[in-house]
Design a protein around this motif. Structure first.
Motif, PDB file in Angstrom:
ATOM      1  N   THR A  50      14.296 -53.626  64.304  1.00  0.00           N
ATOM      2  CA  THR A  50      14.334 -53.544  62.585  1.00  0.00           C
ATOM      3  C   THR A  50      15.089 -54.588  61.953  1.00  0.00           C
ATOM      4  OG1 THR A  50      16.020 -51.890  62.286  1.00  0.00           O
ATOM      5  CG2 THR A  50      13.653 -51.003  62.560  1.00  0.00           C
ATOM      6  N   PRO A  51      15.027 -54.912  60.605  1.00  0.00           N
ATOM      7  CA  PRO A  51      16.030 -55.678  60.249  1.00  0.00           C
ATOM      8  C   PRO A  51      17.495 -54.986  60.225  1.00  0.00           C
ATOM      9  CG  PRO A  51      13.828 -55.427  58.770  1.00  0.00           C
ATOM     10  CD  PRO A  51      13.703 -54.591  60.004  1.00  0.00           C
ATOM     11  N   LEU A  52      17.449 -53.899  59.954  1.00  0.00           N
ATOM     12  CA  LEU A  52      18.665 -53.221  59.920  1.00  0.00           C
ATOM     13  C   LEU A  52      19.336 -53.533  61.331  1.00  0.00           C
ATOM     14  CD1 LEU A  52      21.000 -51.708  58.532  1.00  0.00           C
ATOM     15  CD2 LEU A  52      19.554 -49.682  58.968  1.00  0.00           C
ATOM     16  N   MET A  53      18.775 -53.105  62.404  1.00  0.00           N
ATOM     17  CA  MET A  53      19.416 -53.263  63.616  1.00  0.00           C
ATOM     18  C   MET A  53      19.982 -54.917  64.051  1.00  0.00           C
ATOM     19  SD  MET A  53      20.625 -51.649  66.200  1.00  0.00           S
ATOM     20  CE  MET A  53      20.148 -50.070  66.059  1.00  0.00           C
ATOM     21  N   THR A  54      18.844 -55.584  63.696  1.00  0.00           N
ATOM     22  CA  THR A  54      18.978 -57.115  63.818  1.00  0.00           C
ATOM     23  C   THR A  54      20.648 -57.391  63.088  1.00  0.00           C
ATOM     24  OG1 THR A  54      16.703 -57.586  64.050  1.00  0.00           O
ATOM     25  CG2 THR A  54      18.103 -59.419  63.773  1.00  0.00           C
TER      26      THR A  54
ATOM     27  N   ASN B 250      21.123 -51.260  51.223  1.00  0.00           N
ATOM     28  CA  ASN B 250      20.025 -52.003  50.531  1.00  0.00           C
ATOM     29  C   ASN B 250      18.855 -51.801  51.108  1.00  0.00           C
ATOM     30  OD1 ASN B 250      22.012 -53.054  48.718  1.00  0.00           O
ATOM     31  ND2 ASN B 250      22.399 -54.991  49.765  1.00  0.00           N
ATOM     32  N   LEU B 251      18.706 -51.982  52.383  1.00  0.00           N
ATOM     33  CA  LEU B 251      17.509 -51.887  53.098  1.00  0.00           C
ATOM     34  C   LEU B 251      17.018 -50.339  53.007  1.00  0.00           C
ATOM     35  CD1 LEU B 251      18.408 -53.721  56.337  1.00  0.00           C
ATOM     36  CD2 LEU B 251      16.704 -54.551  54.686  1.00  0.00           C
ATOM     37  N   LEU B 252      17.863 -49.446  53.026  1.00  0.00           N
ATOM     38  CA  LEU B 252      17.386 -48.062  52.904  1.00  0.00           C
ATOM     39  C   LEU B 252      16.765 -47.950  51.209  1.00  0.00           C
ATOM     40  CD1 LEU B 252      17.370 -45.136  53.621  1.00  0.00           C
ATOM     41  CD2 LEU B 252      19.637 -44.746  53.086  1.00  0.00           C
ATOM     42  N   PHE B 253      17.360 -48.461  50.379  1.00  0.00           N
ATOM     43  CA  PHE B 253      16.867 -48.154  48.984  1.00  0.00           C
ATOM     44  C   PHE B 253      15.499 -48.890  49.004  1.00  0.00           C
ATOM     45  CE2 PHE B 253      21.262 -47.415  47.352  1.00  0.00           C
ATOM     46  CZ  PHE B 253      21.020 -46.199  46.702  1.00  0.00           C
ATOM     47  N   ASP B 254      15.148 -49.853  49.852  1.00  0.00           N
ATOM     48  CA  ASP B 254      13.823 -50.582  49.615  1.00  0.00           C
ATOM     49  C   ASP B 254      12.719 -49.872  50.215  1.00  0.00           C
ATOM     50  OD1 ASP B 254      14.955 -52.815  48.472  1.00  0.00           O
ATOM     51  OD2 ASP B 254      15.173 -54.155  50.299  1.00  0.00           O
ATOM     52  N   GLU B 255      13.384 -49.052  51.323  1.00  0.00           N
ATOM     53  CA  GLU B 255      12.323 -48.159  52.244  1.00  0.00           C
ATOM     54  C   GLU B 255      12.095 -46.865  51.261  1.00  0.00           C
ATOM     55  OE1 GLU B 255      10.937 -48.566  55.160  1.00  0.00           O
ATOM     56  OE2 GLU B 255      11.543 -50.655  54.817  1.00  0.00           O
ATOM     57  N   LEU B 256      13.230 -46.622  50.568  1.00  0.00           N
ATOM     58  CA  LEU B 256      12.833 -45.366  49.823  1.00  0.00           C
ATOM     59  C   LEU B 256      11.896 -45.242  48.495  1.00  0.00           C
ATOM     60  CD1 LEU B 256      16.549 -43.831  49.662  1.00  0.00           C
ATOM     61  CD2 LEU B 256      14.842 -42.852  51.202  1.00  0.00           C
ATOM     62  N   ASP B 257      12.086 -46.807  47.900  1.00  0.00           N
ATOM     63  CA  ASP B 257      11.320 -47.076  46.970  1.00  0.00           C
ATOM     64  C   ASP B 257       9.851 -47.318  47.527  1.00  0.00           C
ATOM     65  OD1 ASP B 257      13.374 -46.864  45.092  1.00  0.00           O
ATOM     66  OD2 ASP B 257      13.749 -49.033  45.174  1.00  0.00           O
ATOM     67  N   GLN B 258       9.814 -47.805  48.533  1.00  0.00           N
ATOM     68  CA  GLN B 258       8.604 -48.408  49.185  1.00  0.00           C
ATOM     69  C   GLN B 258       7.511 -47.065  49.344  1.00  0.00           C
ATOM     70  OE1 GLN B 258       8.518 -50.736  52.825  1.00  0.00           O
ATOM     71  NE2 GLN B 258       6.279 -50.248  53.067  1.00  0.00           N
ATOM     72  N   TYR B 259       8.228 -45.840  49.815  1.00  0.00           N
ATOM     73  CA  TYR B 259       7.573 -44.763  50.354  1.00  0.00           C
ATOM     74  C   TYR B 259       7.897 -43.558  49.167  1.00  0.00           C
ATOM     75  CZ  TYR B 259       6.670 -46.874  54.570  1.00  0.00           C
ATOM     76  OH  TYR B 259       6.468 -47.848  55.549  1.00  0.00           O
TER      77      TYR B 259
ATOM     78  N   ILE C 138      23.326 -40.521  55.415  1.00  0.00           N
ATOM     79  CA  ILE C 138      22.614 -41.236  56.457  1.00  0.00           C
ATOM     80  C   ILE C 138      23.325 -42.706  56.704  1.00  0.00           C
ATOM     81  CG2 ILE C 138      20.503 -42.797  56.420  1.00  0.00           C
ATOM     82  CD1 ILE C 138      19.179 -40.611  54.403  1.00  0.00           C
ATOM     83  N   LEU C 139      24.048 -43.092  55.449  1.00  0.00           N
ATOM     84  CA  LEU C 139      24.698 -44.312  56.139  1.00  0.00           C
ATOM     85  C   LEU C 139      25.938 -43.945  56.700  1.00  0.00           C
ATOM     86  CD1 LEU C 139      24.670 -45.869  52.459  1.00  0.00           C
ATOM     87  CD2 LEU C 139      23.189 -46.507  54.403  1.00  0.00           C
ATOM     88  N   ASP C 140      26.778 -43.045  56.752  1.00  0.00           N
ATOM     89  CA  ASP C 140      27.789 -42.807  57.568  1.00  0.00           C
ATOM     90  C   ASP C 140      27.351 -42.505  59.170  1.00  0.00           C
ATOM     91  OD1 ASP C 140      29.672 -42.837  55.493  1.00  0.00           O
ATOM     92  OD2 ASP C 140      29.599 -40.743  54.990  1.00  0.00           O
ATOM     93  N   ARG C 141      26.129 -41.814  58.895  1.00  0.00           N
ATOM     94  CA  ARG C 141      25.481 -41.463  60.190  1.00  0.00           C
ATOM     95  C   ARG C 141      25.335 -42.636  61.214  1.00  0.00           C
ATOM     96  NH1 ARG C 141      23.205 -35.788  61.298  1.00  0.00           N
ATOM     97  NH2 ARG C 141      24.382 -34.470  59.591  1.00  0.00           N
ATOM     98  N   TYR C 142      24.549 -43.479  60.334  1.00  0.00           N
ATOM     99  CA  TYR C 142      24.247 -44.735  61.011  1.00  0.00           C
ATOM    100  C   TYR C 142      25.262 -45.826  61.419  1.00  0.00           C
ATOM    101  CZ  TYR C 142      22.095 -49.234  61.617  1.00  0.00           C
ATOM    102  OH  TYR C 142      21.696 -50.370  62.370  1.00  0.00           O
TER     103      TYR C 142
END
Length: 81
Positions: free
Chosen positions: A15-19, A45-54, A66-70
């Motif tokens: 994923t872009p995040l893992m990269t 930033n990527l999470l907000f994009d995904e949340l908006d998309q879905y 979520i971010l702390d766990r990531y």
């Protein structure tokens, strides 16, 4: 629940995040707050994009969790370079 074996499968494309996270892993990721903050900001930033998309609604406490766990997972799973 996510099957962690699937996450390690060679068939999955990164994923872009893992990269981004792997690219920013440097010596002492566990202790380098600057790198952890960069990873957290990019993942936010990527999470907000995904949340908006879905069209998913989360409150800020849920997003922070979520971010702390990531970041905690990245510290554990990605070896220092």
């Amino acid at each position: 629940m996510i099957n962690t074996r699937d996450l390690n499968s060679p068939r999955r494309s990164p994923t872009p995040l893992m990269t981004f996270t792997k690219h920013n892993c440097i010596i002492n990721l566990q202790k380098n707050g600057d790198v952890q903050n960069r990873i957290k900001q990019k993942s936010e930033n990527l999470l907000f994009d995904e949340l908006d998309q879905y069209n998913i609604k989360l409150n800020f406490d849920e997003i922070d969790d979520i971010l702390d766990r990531y970041v905690a997972t990245a510290i554990i799973r990605l070896p220092d370079a």
